[in-house]
Design a protein around this motif. Sequence first.
Motif, PDB file in Angstrom:
ATOM      1  N   GLY A 169      85.834  71.629  13.611  1.00 16.14           N
ATOM      2  CA  GLY A 169      85.492  72.610  12.568  1.00 16.14           C
ATOM      3  C   GLY A 169      86.216  73.938  12.697  1.00 16.14           C
ATOM      4  N   THR A 188      84.414  62.657   4.499  1.00 16.07           N
ATOM      5  CA  THR A 188      85.116  63.609   5.359  1.00 16.07           C
ATOM      6  C   THR A 188      85.499  64.856   4.573  1.00 16.07           C
ATOM      7  OG1 THR A 188      85.981  61.740   6.596  1.00 16.07           O
ATOM      8  CG2 THR A 188      87.092  63.828   6.953  1.00 16.07           C
ATOM      9  N   LEU A 201      92.478  71.076   3.869  1.00 17.77           N
ATOM     10  CA  LEU A 201      92.723  69.676   4.217  1.00 17.77           C
ATOM     11  C   LEU A 201      94.077  69.248   3.676  1.00 17.77           C
ATOM     12  CD1 LEU A 201      89.221  68.135   3.343  1.00 17.77           C
ATOM     13  CD2 LEU A 201      90.028  68.961   5.563  1.00 17.77           C
ATOM     14  N   ALA A 254      82.808  66.386  13.688  1.00 18.39           N
ATOM     15  CA  ALA A 254      82.956  67.465  12.684  1.00 18.39           C
ATOM     16  C   ALA A 254      82.837  68.858  13.291  1.00 18.39           C
ATOM     17  CB  ALA A 254      81.959  67.268  11.559  1.00 18.39           C
ATOM     18  N   GLU A 255      81.864  69.043  14.190  1.00 17.28           N
ATOM     19  CA  GLU A 255      81.665  70.374  14.746  1.00 17.28           C
ATOM     20  C   GLU A 255      82.858  70.791  15.621  1.00 17.28           C
ATOM     21  OE1 GLU A 255      77.733  70.999  16.473  1.00 17.28           O
ATOM     22  OE2 GLU A 255      78.626  72.701  17.554  1.00 17.28           O
ATOM     23  N   ILE A 268      93.365  70.507   8.683  1.00 16.45           N
ATOM     24  CA  ILE A 268      93.115  69.146   9.165  1.00 16.45           C
ATOM     25  C   ILE A 268      93.933  68.167   8.315  1.00 16.45           C
ATOM     26  CG2 ILE A 268      91.368  67.339   9.517  1.00 16.45           C
ATOM     27  CD1 ILE A 268      89.326  69.551   9.995  1.00 16.45           C
ATOM     28  N   SER A 320      89.471  74.140  13.260  1.00 15.12           N
ATOM     29  CA  SER A 320      90.905  73.909  13.041  1.00 15.12           C
ATOM     30  C   SER A 320      91.395  74.798  11.901  1.00 15.12           C
ATOM     31  CB  SER A 320      91.159  72.455  12.643  1.00 15.12           C
ATOM     32  OG  SER A 320      90.562  71.576  13.575  1.00 15.12           O
ATOM     33  N   ILE A 365      87.475  73.851   5.313  1.00 15.87           N
ATOM     34  CA  ILE A 365      88.761  73.958   6.026  1.00 15.87           C
ATOM     35  C   ILE A 365      89.869  73.405   5.113  1.00 15.87           C
ATOM     36  CG2 ILE A 365      89.989  73.196   8.133  1.00 15.87           C
ATOM     37  CD1 ILE A 365      87.080  72.580   9.221  1.00 15.87           C
ATOM     38  N   LYS A 420      82.339  66.911   4.231  1.00 16.09           N
ATOM     39  CA  LYS A 420      81.870  67.548   5.473  1.00 16.09           C
ATOM     40  C   LYS A 420      82.780  68.670   5.939  1.00 16.09           C
ATOM     41  CE  LYS A 420      79.382  63.846   7.315  1.00 16.09           C
ATOM     42  NZ  LYS A 420      79.864  62.483   7.506  1.00 16.09           N
ATOM     43  N   LEU A 421      84.078  68.525   5.679  1.00 20.95           N
ATOM     44  CA  LEU A 421      85.031  69.513   6.199  1.00 20.95           C
ATOM     45  C   LEU A 421      85.563  70.405   5.082  1.00 20.95           C
ATOM     46  CD1 LEU A 421      86.871  67.014   8.564  1.00 20.95           C
ATOM     47  CD2 LEU A 421      85.188  68.721   9.237  1.00 20.95           C
ATOM     48  N   SER A 422      84.766  70.537   4.020  1.00 22.79           N
ATOM     49  CA  SER A 422      85.266  71.203   2.809  1.00 22.79           C
ATOM     50  C   SER A 422      85.616  72.675   3.020  1.00 22.79           C
ATOM     51  CB  SER A 422      84.279  71.051   1.667  1.00 22.79           C
ATOM     52  OG  SER A 422      83.072  71.690   2.037  1.00 22.79           O
TER      53      SER A 422
END
Length: 304
Positions: A130, A149, A158, A126-127, A135, A132, A156, A152-154
């Motif tokens: 992060g 996912t 998606l 994730a880090e 994604i 990007s 960015i 955690k990557l909210s």
Amino acid sequence: MKKISIIGGITADIEGTPYNRLIHGDSNPGKITLSYGGVGRNITENLARMGANVGFVSVAGDDFPGRGALRELKELGVNVEHVKLLPEENTAVYMSILNIVGDMELALCNMDVLERISNTFIDEVAEDIGDSAIIGIDTNLTAETLADTADKLSGIPLFLDPVSVTKAERAKNIIGRFHTIKPNRMEAEVLSGIRITSEEELEKAGQWFLSEGVERVFISLGAGGVYFTDRTDSGILRPKPVKVVSATGAGDAFSAAVLYGFVQGLSVKETALYGMAAAAVTLESKTSVNSMMSQEKLKAYLSE
Ligand SMILES: Nc1ncnc2c1ncn2[C@@H]1O[C@H](COP(=O)(O)OP(=O)(O)OP(=O)(O)O)[C@@H](O)[C@H]1O
Ligand SMILES: [Mg+2]
């Protein structure tokens, strides 16, 4: 150049076509082709060939198809730091036998290894991913990992490619978490619960996705082209006449172009045109990714 990361599946595809009428319970001479597949992998390969800065997060067995797929992506310039080869697993394989007219008679697949794209694995990467710009995720991840996912990557944007009608179910409850989606018509029906048999129903499904929180929607319609919408524009684009060698992978190339269009700041309509160009390039090739895919090819198609 802005970074694009893809999280998704790698498969090895084995396809056999008999020279003569298939005889069950016997050894049939025929033509056998081996290729790499997996929607995430196909999107990644297309992006690399288009010249994007792309990294891939995936798992495969530490066996010959796994090692081969990894080597090929690396040679294309993909960041494969987070493609894990697991010694105790087999690479996901889709194996099919067609009959003499080219319809599938029997298939066997084993995708178990893809479950190893787990919450723990996403935690590990994730880090690193992060930073990007966007994604892209395919539904080869389990419903649980997809949801985790997206959490955690909210921060960015998606992107989702739902892969198939069956696998689309996995993203049904979290569809609003995606900035951009590229389902085909049937996948869009599963995701929205709206039957799509007319332009009005396409519009209705598109609006429903926007109301859920999706910013950009591309519903691909095979030979019918694509329906696109965001909060400012919507429409249907029909493809130019093309000679279709094989339709497999056209959607994956479309998805790759949608991701690349995003980092280039294209509008929703420009992105749809770019996606159709990438799909058209792919339709010309027997393989699911056209090894001739390039920025030059896309430009040539768009300026025709
Ligand atoms: N037979 C065709 N003739 C012209 N264009 C096509 C044809 N099939 C696909 N396309 C183009 O490819 C795009 C994506 O195709 P499609 O809707 O079949 O995606 P998909 O179902 O996701 O495919 P995939 O098998 O790659 O997952 C379409 O929007 C269209 O532009
Ligand atoms: Mg598809």
